[in-house]
Design a protein around this motif. Structure first.
Motif, short mmCIF file in Angstrom:
data_model
loop_
_atom_site.label_atom_id
_atom_site.label_comp_id
_atom_site.label_asym_id
_atom_site.label_seq_id
_atom_site.Cartn_x
_atom_site.Cartn_y
_atom_site.Cartn_z
N ALA A 275 22.40 23.57 -28.05
CA ALA A 275 21.90 24.25 -29.24
C ALA A 275 21.73 25.74 -28.99
O ALA A 275 22.07 26.57 -29.85
N THR A 276 21.23 26.09 -27.81
CA THR A 276 21.07 27.51 -27.47
C THR A 276 22.41 28.20 -27.33
O THR A 276 22.60 29.33 -27.81
N ARG A 277 23.36 27.53 -26.69
CA ARG A 277 24.67 28.14 -26.45
C ARG A 277 25.46 28.40 -27.73
O ARG A 277 26.24 29.34 -27.80
N VAL A 278 25.28 27.55 -28.74
CA VAL A 278 26.07 27.71 -29.96
C VAL A 278 25.30 28.39 -31.08
O VAL A 278 25.81 28.53 -32.19
N GLY A 279 24.06 28.80 -30.81
CA GLY A 279 23.31 29.55 -31.79
C GLY A 279 22.58 28.73 -32.82
O GLY A 279 22.21 29.24 -33.89
N LEU A 280 22.34 27.43 -32.53
CA LEU A 280 21.61 26.58 -33.47
C LEU A 280 20.13 26.47 -33.12
O LEU A 280 19.41 25.64 -33.69
N SER A 281 19.68 27.23 -32.17
CA SER A 281 18.27 27.50 -31.83
C SER A 281 17.49 26.36 -31.20
O SER A 281 16.72 26.58 -30.26
N SER A 282 17.65 25.13 -31.68
CA SER A 282 16.86 24.03 -31.13
C SER A 282 17.61 22.71 -31.27
O SER A 282 18.50 22.57 -32.11
N ALA A 283 17.20 21.74 -30.44
CA ALA A 283 17.82 20.42 -30.52
C ALA A 283 17.57 19.78 -31.88
O ALA A 283 18.44 19.09 -32.43
N VAL A 284 16.38 20.00 -32.44
CA VAL A 284 16.05 19.42 -33.74
C VAL A 284 17.00 19.95 -34.82
O VAL A 284 17.54 19.20 -35.63
N ASN A 285 17.21 21.28 -34.82
CA ASN A 285 18.10 21.89 -35.80
C ASN A 285 19.54 21.43 -35.60
O ASN A 285 20.25 21.13 -36.56
N LEU A 286 19.97 21.35 -34.33
CA LEU A 286 21.33 20.91 -34.05
C LEU A 286 21.55 19.49 -34.55
O LEU A 286 22.55 19.21 -35.20
N ARG A 287 20.61 18.59 -34.25
CA ARG A 287 20.77 17.20 -34.68
C ARG A 287 20.82 17.09 -36.21
O ARG A 287 21.62 16.32 -36.76
#
Length: 306
Positions: A275-287
């Motif tokens: 999530a950090t590497r792709v700019g989605l900030s957090s695991a919760v946001n990525l999921r």
């Protein structure tokens, strides 16, 4: 993978398909073979003014997993229609580019379905095959068994899209990087920008898109994109809508999700790190974003593609 070609063949879609589905050297797994066939094998003229040789006839379609119809006349012969129909009935995927759309249309494979068609062919296709739902704005439409691309320039995008679907984002991105292809265009993106009534055509978005891809981990707003491009946020949003058919934020999110898929396929990195590497900030946001786009979880996706 067999490309069905004809006299006066445009070579660009054929070479584009070959570039994606052909041999990429020992470091990239080869999942496809690529060959040509024609109704009448032999030396065929091309629109480039040179001839090319085709050794295989329509019997080559008997074993094809995908049939690329790179160009054709508006009235295909009964022999061609029968060969393509038999290939489709056997389970082959039909990929029709530009005037190639007239073959699946004549077979009824596009009745009641959307098809990407070049705007110069839309009137003729509508007159001959009124049950086809024409779309002369998007670059390609994929139904799984049949895919269409309106313009020859979309061949590379549609072929990479097939690799993406069948062997994952990482493999498609590796091929794209080897070909030095520009950022992959989704099917919903526009075939061509509409001509403005006044003023100059907007500058190409390519420099901005490359800049965004090199900064995926950063939190970038539309205002940041506009500042980089030297235009207002409203102008930038309009340029994205005109040239790509999607808003800037959606285009960036799609690139982030593609990078997520590649990292899930190729690494054991935790979701939080991805999530950090792709700019989605957090695991919760990525999921959340991942499930909305793909209707699955990152963990399930990783299990399926690792």
């Amino acid at each position: 993978m067999v490309a069905l070609v004809a006299p006066n063949q445009e070579l660009y879609p054929v070479t584009s398909a070959s570039a994606v589905f052909g041999y990429h050297g020992p470091d990239i797994p080869q999942h496809y073979s690529f060959s040509l066939c024609a109704e009448h094998p032999g030396s065929l003229p091309s629109t480039l003014g040179v001839s090319f040789r085709v050794d295989s006839g329509l019997e080559a379609l008997n074993d094809a997993g995908t049939v690329v119809i790179a160009s054709w006349t508006l009235t295909p012969s009964p022999a061609v229609l029968h060969a393509v129909s038999q290939a489709h009935a056997r389970g082959a995927r039909i990929v029709a580019v530009s005037a190639g759309v007239f073959i699946p249309a004549a077979l009824g494979l596009l009745d009641g379905r959307r098809a990407s068609v070049h705007w110069e062919l839309s009137g003729e296709l509508a007159a001959r095959h009124p049950r086809v739902i024409l779309d002369d704005t998007v670059i390609y439409v994929d139904h799984g068994d049949v895919a269409t691309a309106g313009a020859s320039a979309a061949t590379l995008d549609l072929c990479l899209h097939q690799v993406f679907r069948e062997y994952g984002a990482a493999h498609a991105m590796r091929i794209g990087r080897q070909l030095a292809a520009g950022p992959h265009r989704e099917g919903c993106q526009r075939q061509y920008p509409p001509l403005p009534t006044t003023g100059p055509m907007p500058d190409s978005l390519a420099p901005l898109l490359e800049w965004l891809l090199s900064r995926l981990p950063n939190q970038i707003t539309v205002e940041d994109m506009a500042a980089y491009s030297g235009v207002s946020a409203r102008t930038l949003t309009r340029q994205f809508a005109d040239q790509l058919g999607v808003p800037p934020a959606r285009w960036l999110l799609e690139r982030r999700l593609a990078a997520t898929r590649a990292l899930l396929e190729e690494t054991d990195l935790p979701v939080e790190t991805i999530a950090t590497r792709v700019g989605l900030s957090s695991a919760v946001n990525l999921r959340r974003r991942f499930h909305t786009a793909l209707h699955t979880t990152p963990a399930a996706y990783r299990r399926a593609f690792r």
